[in-house]
Scaffold this active site. Structure first.
Site, PDB file in Angstrom:
ATOM      1  N   HIS A 123       0.820  -1.229   0.000  1.00 27.13           N
ATOM      2  CA  HIS A 123       0.000   0.000   0.000  1.00 27.13           C
ATOM      3  C   HIS A 123       0.843   1.263   0.000  1.00 27.13           C
ATOM      4  O   HIS A 123       0.360   2.337   0.336  1.00 27.13           O
ATOM      5  CB  HIS A 123      -0.941   0.004   1.219  1.00 27.13           C
ATOM      6  CG  HIS A 123      -2.008  -1.033   1.119  1.00 27.13           C
ATOM      7  ND1 HIS A 123      -2.709  -1.484   2.215  1.00 27.13           N
ATOM      8  CD2 HIS A 123      -2.499  -1.721   0.050  1.00 27.13           C
ATOM      9  CE1 HIS A 123      -3.598  -2.397   1.810  1.00 27.13           C
ATOM     10  NE2 HIS A 123      -3.479  -2.568   0.517  1.00 27.13           N
ATOM     11  N   GLY A 191      -2.089  -8.867  12.898  1.00 23.87           N
ATOM     12  CA  GLY A 191      -2.620  -7.537  13.192  1.00 23.87           C
ATOM     13  C   GLY A 191      -3.356  -6.867  12.062  1.00 23.87           C
ATOM     14  O   GLY A 191      -3.093  -5.697  11.757  1.00 23.87           O
ATOM     15  N   GLU A 224      -7.912  -9.174  18.173  1.00 26.91           N
ATOM     16  CA  GLU A 224      -9.321  -9.612  18.092  1.00 26.91           C
ATOM     17  C   GLU A 224      -9.495 -10.487  16.861  1.00 26.91           C
ATOM     18  O   GLU A 224      -8.681 -10.432  15.941  1.00 26.91           O
ATOM     19  CB  GLU A 224     -10.251  -8.393  17.925  1.00 26.91           C
ATOM     20  CG  GLU A 224     -10.074  -7.290  18.930  1.00 26.91           C
ATOM     21  CD  GLU A 224     -10.359  -5.920  18.291  1.00 26.91           C
ATOM     22  OE1 GLU A 224     -11.383  -5.329  18.614  1.00 26.91           O
ATOM     23  OE2 GLU A 224      -9.551  -5.489  17.447  1.00 26.91           O
ATOM     24  N   ALA A 240       0.683  -8.593  19.306  1.00 21.52           N
ATOM     25  CA  ALA A 240       1.773  -9.133  18.473  1.00 21.52           C
ATOM     26  C   ALA A 240       3.112  -9.051  19.197  1.00 21.52           C
ATOM     27  O   ALA A 240       3.931  -9.975  19.114  1.00 21.52           O
ATOM     28  CB  ALA A 240       1.833  -8.350  17.159  1.00 21.52           C
TER      29      ALA A 240
HETATM   30  C1  BV8 Z   1      -8.348  -2.288  -5.031  1.00 23.72           C
HETATM   31  C2  BV8 Z   1      -2.899   3.200   2.520  1.00 23.72           C
HETATM   32  C3  BV8 Z   1      -8.712  -2.983  -7.261  1.00 23.72           C
HETATM   33  C4  BV8 Z   1      -3.641   4.386   2.987  1.00 23.72           C
HETATM   34  C5  BV8 Z   1      -4.665   1.568   2.514  1.00 23.72           C
HETATM   35  C6  BV8 Z   1     -16.608  -3.405  -1.140  1.00 23.72           C
HETATM   36  C7  BV8 Z   1     -16.333  -4.670  -0.674  1.00 23.72           C
HETATM   37  C8  BV8 Z   1     -15.042  -5.178  -0.701  1.00 23.72           C
HETATM   38  C9  BV8 Z   1     -13.979  -4.418  -1.229  1.00 23.72           C
HETATM   39  C10 BV8 Z   1     -14.262  -3.164  -1.676  1.00 23.72           C
HETATM   40  C11 BV8 Z   1     -15.559  -2.653  -1.645  1.00 23.72           C
HETATM   41  N1  BV8 Z   1     -15.503  -1.408  -2.148  1.00 23.72           N
HETATM   42  C12 BV8 Z   1     -14.234  -1.115  -2.515  1.00 23.72           C
HETATM   43  C13 BV8 Z   1     -13.480  -2.182  -2.252  1.00 23.72           C
HETATM   44  C14 BV8 Z   1     -12.022  -2.309  -2.487  1.00 23.72           C
HETATM   45  C15 BV8 Z   1     -11.262  -1.570  -1.402  1.00 23.72           C
HETATM   46  C16 BV8 Z   1     -11.637  -2.077  -0.034  1.00 23.72           C
HETATM   47  O1  BV8 Z   1     -11.227  -3.161   0.358  1.00 23.72           O
HETATM   48  N2  BV8 Z   1     -12.416  -1.255   0.696  1.00 23.72           N
HETATM   49  C17 BV8 Z   1     -12.834  -1.641   2.039  1.00 23.72           C
HETATM   50  C18 BV8 Z   1     -12.845  -0.394   2.935  1.00 23.72           C
HETATM   51  C19 BV8 Z   1     -14.227  -2.257   1.941  1.00 23.72           C
HETATM   52  N3  BV8 Z   1      -9.864  -1.860  -1.659  1.00 23.72           N
HETATM   53  C20 BV8 Z   1      -9.168  -1.048  -2.478  1.00 23.72           C
HETATM   54  O2  BV8 Z   1      -9.604  -0.020  -2.961  1.00 23.72           O
HETATM   55  C21 BV8 Z   1      -7.767  -1.528  -2.831  1.00 23.72           C
HETATM   56  N4  BV8 Z   1      -7.617  -1.498  -4.248  1.00 23.72           N
HETATM   57  O3  BV8 Z   1      -9.218  -3.022  -4.637  1.00 23.72           O
HETATM   58  O4  BV8 Z   1      -8.017  -2.128  -6.363  1.00 23.72           O
HETATM   59  C22 BV8 Z   1      -7.800  -4.077  -7.686  1.00 23.72           C
HETATM   60  C23 BV8 Z   1      -7.160  -4.858  -6.722  1.00 23.72           C
HETATM   61  C24 BV8 Z   1      -6.332  -5.885  -7.153  1.00 23.72           C
HETATM   62  C25 BV8 Z   1      -6.146  -6.112  -8.503  1.00 23.72           C
HETATM   63  C26 BV8 Z   1      -6.807  -5.312  -9.438  1.00 23.72           C
HETATM   64  C27 BV8 Z   1      -7.636  -4.289  -9.031  1.00 23.72           C
HETATM   65  C28 BV8 Z   1      -6.725  -0.615  -2.239  1.00 23.72           C
HETATM   66  C29 BV8 Z   1      -6.766  -0.712  -0.740  1.00 23.72           C
HETATM   67  C30 BV8 Z   1      -5.584   0.065  -0.179  1.00 23.72           C
HETATM   68  C31 BV8 Z   1      -6.093   1.275   0.572  1.00 23.72           C
HETATM   69  N5  BV8 Z   1      -4.974   1.882   1.301  1.00 23.72           N
HETATM   70  N6  BV8 Z   1      -3.564   2.068   3.113  1.00 23.72           N
HETATM   71  C32 BV8 Z   1      -3.080   4.834   4.275  1.00 23.72           C
HETATM   72  O5  BV8 Z   1      -2.416   4.058   4.992  1.00 23.72           O
HETATM   73  O6  BV8 Z   1      -3.300   6.016   4.559  1.00 23.72           O
HETATM   74  S1  BV8 Z   1      -5.576   0.440   3.349  1.00 23.72           S
HETATM   75  C33 BV8 Z   1      -5.361   0.793   5.002  1.00 23.72           C
HETATM   76  O7  BV8 Z   1      -6.436   0.263   5.666  1.00 23.72           O
HETATM   77  C34 BV8 Z   1      -4.155   0.121   5.581  1.00 23.72           C
HETATM   78  O8  BV8 Z   1      -3.069   0.108   4.726  1.00 23.72           O
HETATM   79  C35 BV8 Z   1      -4.658  -1.232   5.868  1.00 23.72           C
HETATM   80  O9  BV8 Z   1      -4.455  -2.060   4.792  1.00 23.72           O
HETATM   81  C36 BV8 Z   1      -6.111  -0.989   6.023  1.00 23.72           C
HETATM   82  C37 BV8 Z   1      -6.466  -1.108   7.477  1.00 23.72           C
HETATM   83  O10 BV8 Z   1      -6.411  -2.440   7.707  1.00 23.72           O
HETATM   84  P1  BV8 Z   1      -5.559  -3.048   8.904  1.00 23.72           P
HETATM   85  O11 BV8 Z   1      -4.112  -2.955   8.605  1.00 23.72           O
HETATM   86  O12 BV8 Z   1      -6.157  -4.374   9.086  1.00 23.72           O
HETATM   87  O13 BV8 Z   1      -5.821  -2.102  10.146  1.00 23.72           O
HETATM   88  P2  BV8 Z   1      -7.111  -2.064  11.044  1.00 23.72           P
HETATM   89  O14 BV8 Z   1      -6.989  -0.850  11.896  1.00 23.72           O
HETATM   90  O15 BV8 Z   1      -8.315  -2.236  10.175  1.00 23.72           O
HETATM   91  O16 BV8 Z   1      -6.988  -3.375  11.950  1.00 23.72           O
HETATM   92  C38 BV8 Z   1      -5.975  -3.431  12.913  1.00 23.72           C
HETATM   93  C39 BV8 Z   1      -6.028  -4.820  13.505  1.00 23.72           C
HETATM   94  O17 BV8 Z   1      -4.954  -4.952  14.419  1.00 23.72           O
HETATM   95  C40 BV8 Z   1      -7.304  -5.081  14.285  1.00 23.72           C
HETATM   96  O18 BV8 Z   1      -7.787  -6.346  13.918  1.00 23.72           O
HETATM   97  C41 BV8 Z   1      -6.849  -5.115  15.739  1.00 23.72           C
HETATM   98  O19 BV8 Z   1      -7.547  -6.083  16.489  1.00 23.72           O
HETATM   99  C42 BV8 Z   1      -5.420  -5.529  15.595  1.00 23.72           C
HETATM  100  N7  BV8 Z   1      -4.543  -5.053  16.673  1.00 23.72           N
HETATM  101  C43 BV8 Z   1      -4.624  -3.887  17.365  1.00 23.72           C
HETATM  102  N8  BV8 Z   1      -3.597  -3.838  18.261  1.00 23.72           N
HETATM  103  C44 BV8 Z   1      -2.872  -4.990  18.094  1.00 23.72           C
HETATM  104  C45 BV8 Z   1      -3.470  -5.763  17.085  1.00 23.72           C
HETATM  105  N9  BV8 Z   1      -2.976  -6.955  16.703  1.00 23.72           N
HETATM  106  C46 BV8 Z   1      -1.868  -7.398  17.313  1.00 23.72           C
HETATM  107  N10 BV8 Z   1      -1.240  -6.711  18.296  1.00 23.72           N
HETATM  108  C47 BV8 Z   1      -1.714  -5.517  18.713  1.00 23.72           C
HETATM  109  N11 BV8 Z   1      -1.073  -4.854  19.693  1.00 23.72           N
END
Ligand code: BV8
Length: 252
Positions: A123, A191, A224, A240
């Site tokens: 990303h 994570g 979680e 983690a």
């Molecule tokens: C794409 C950069 C086409 C930005 C990021 C409807 C349904 C399904 C999919 C879609 C939809 N509508 C649109 C889509 C596609 C969309 C998508 O998935 N949207 C979601 C919101 C529904 N995806 C895209 O647009 C992607 N592109 O699909 O292109 C394509 C693809 C392939 C081939 C051809 C065409 C692009 C997605 C990238 C977006 N950019 N990041 C920035 O950082 O500013 S995504 C961004 O959010 C992060 O990078 C990360 O990936 C994501 C957040 O996710 P997590 O990393 O999981 O973080 P989160 O906070 O959610 O979770 C944290 C976890 O850690 C929790 O579970 C928690 O319990 C845990 N945790 C907390 N503390 C700890 C811990 N674990 C361990 N130890 C701890 N201490």
């Protein structure tokens, strides 16, 4: 599928010749003090991440988007890697690049700061900036600026943008990711809430391989249960930084 974290075997063992694909998300940087998206959502100027982290958001208000990324750069400059980052760096050193593959959704630099040498930032990267004009030949460059009194512009005249994959944009190096998903025996996600695709779908690629008769193992490690928990053989709940050190046992 065992979801009994308390009964899970103590180690994830790797036999000689077995290779591992590790996918990390915001949770691996949480103990370093970097906000995860789940708690960042809505905190940034009352905007959802999906609103400011999109090409449309940048076109509509580039100053807001640069404020969003400038704040995250400033914060990321103050944090250190945690034991989870270091545990993965040690595993990479033990296994080598043929058997260990690290793909991160995170845009921070903490895997590298923790000693990882080969990190695929699918990303993009917080500390890199590029020209917003795809026709401009200027390459992305390292950039620690985090305060933008005026909008940064390329020599070509176009606005500069963070070298980040926004929602609606295609993640980097998907072919290389797919190749390593096809070749790995063990798949571990650390994570990640499993809310964002295509990253959240990688574990299902491993299930397709198992349906074709291949022997693969998948483990989730995090605080979680993720949205895609049912796709994993094992879900190990905990921070983690606590679970990762000593999690892997490399045989031979
Ligand atoms: C794409 C950069 C086409 C930005 C990021 C409807 C349904 C399904 C999919 C879609 C939809 N509508 C649109 C889509 C596609 C969309 C998508 O998935 N949207 C979601 C919101 C529904 N995806 C895209 O647009 C992607 N592109 O699909 O292109 C394509 C693809 C392939 C081939 C051809 C065409 C692009 C997605 C990238 C977006 N950019 N990041 C920035 O950082 O500013 S995504 C961004 O959010 C992060 O990078 C990360 O990936 C994501 C957040 O996710 P997590 O990393 O999981 O973080 P989160 O906070 O959610 O979770 C944290 C976890 O850690 C929790 O579970 C928690 O319990 C845990 N945790 C907390 N503390 C700890 C811990 N674990 C361990 N130890 C701890 N201490």
């Amino acid at each position: 599928m065992s979801h009994q974290p308390a009964l899970a075997t103590p180690h994830i063992s790797l036999t000689p010749g077995e290779s591992i694909f590790v996918l990390t998300g915001a949770g691996i940087s949480a103990e370093s003090g970097i906000r995860t998206f789940r708690d960042a959502n809505g905190l940034w100027e009352e905007h959802r991440v999906e609103d400011v982290a999109t090409p449309e958001g940048f076109a509509a208000d580039p100053a807001l988007v640069w404020r969003f990324y400038g704040q995250r750069r400033a914060q990321a400059l103050t944090v250190q890697p945690n034991p989870a980052h270091r545990a993965l760096a040690a595993l990479e050193a033990r296994l080598g690049p043929e058997r260990f593959f690290l793909c991160t959704q995170n845009v921070d630099h903490l895997h590298e700061a923790g000693g990882s040498t080969e990190v695929l930032h699918m990303h993009g990267e917080l500390f890199r900036t590029r020209c917003s004009d795809p026709r401009c030949p200027k390459l992305p460059f390292h950039d620690e600026r985090h305060d933008f009194p005026t909008l940064p512009r390329c020599e070509c005249g176009a606005l500069q943008r963070p070298h980040i994959v926004w929602f609606g944009e295609i993640p980097f190096e998907m072919h290389r990711i797919k190749r390593r998903l096809q070749a790995s025996h063990v798949f571990v996600t650390i994570g990640s809430s499993g809310a964002v695709y295509p990253a959240a779908g990688f574990v299902r690629e491993m299930l397709y391989r198992r349906e074709n008769g291949e022997r693969v193992r998948t483990v989730y490690v995090g605080l979680e249960r993720p949205e895609n928990a049912d796709a994993f053989d094992e879900v190990r709940l905990g921070p983690a930084g606590v679970l990762l050190p000593g999690l892997f046992a490399v045989e031979g």
